[in-house]
Design a protein around this motif. Sequence first.
Motif, mmCIF file in Angstrom:
data_model
loop_
_atom_site.group_PDB
_atom_site.id
_atom_site.type_symbol
_atom_site.label_atom_id
_atom_site.label_comp_id
_atom_site.label_asym_id
_atom_site.label_seq_id
_atom_site.Cartn_x
_atom_site.Cartn_y
_atom_site.Cartn_z
ATOM 1 N N ASP A 294 2.903 1.307 33.484
ATOM 2 C CA ASP A 294 4.210 0.747 33.142
ATOM 3 C C ASP A 294 4.057 -0.573 32.394
ATOM 4 O OD1 ASP A 294 5.525 2.864 34.336
ATOM 5 O OD2 ASP A 294 5.783 1.802 36.245
ATOM 6 N N PHE A 295 3.113 -1.383 32.838
ATOM 7 C CA PHE A 295 2.862 -2.665 32.178
ATOM 8 C C PHE A 295 2.382 -2.452 30.742
ATOM 9 C CE2 PHE A 295 -0.158 -6.063 31.061
ATOM 10 C CZ PHE A 295 0.731 -7.137 31.038
ATOM 11 N N ILE A 296 1.450 -1.532 30.557
ATOM 12 C CA ILE A 296 0.933 -1.241 29.218
ATOM 13 C C ILE A 296 2.063 -0.716 28.326
ATOM 14 C CG2 ILE A 296 -0.618 0.251 27.894
ATOM 15 C CD1 ILE A 296 -2.012 -2.061 29.281
ATOM 16 N N ASP A 297 2.896 0.168 28.859
ATOM 17 C CA ASP A 297 4.029 0.682 28.082
ATOM 18 C C ASP A 297 4.978 -0.442 27.691
ATOM 19 O OD1 ASP A 297 3.054 3.231 28.250
ATOM 20 O OD2 ASP A 297 4.373 3.827 29.910
ATOM 21 N N PHE A 298 5.211 -1.380 28.607
ATOM 22 C CA PHE A 298 6.089 -2.511 28.315
ATOM 23 C C PHE A 298 5.498 -3.405 27.224
ATOM 24 C CE2 PHE A 298 7.142 -6.991 29.101
ATOM 25 C CZ PHE A 298 8.499 -6.938 28.866
ATOM 26 N N VAL A 299 4.214 -3.703 27.321
ATOM 27 C CA VAL A 299 3.563 -4.560 26.329
ATOM 28 C C VAL A 299 3.569 -3.888 24.958
ATOM 29 C CG1 VAL A 299 1.358 -5.582 25.640
ATOM 30 C CG2 VAL A 299 2.162 -5.830 27.986
#
Length: 80
Positions: free
Chosen positions: A5-10
Amino acid sequence: MSFQDFIDFVLGSLAALFPVVDPIGSVPIFLVLTAGVPQSLRYRYAQRIALYVILLLVGFLLLVHRSGNSPAARNEVQSP
């Protein structure tokens, strides 16, 4: 929030900045990022990105003008 989720957000945040920095050059990036997305959804994404870019640019324009750091504001202050 998971790491994915963090990678998708970044990646989504970085992709959202491309239209502001280089609108024409970001077209291939947009097409690659939305390769598996249906055409109707891709069209909605493009509309949303365009709206957000306009809002971001107008927001910064108003913020800078209000703060007095714009060239127009500096000329008004220096006038006798």
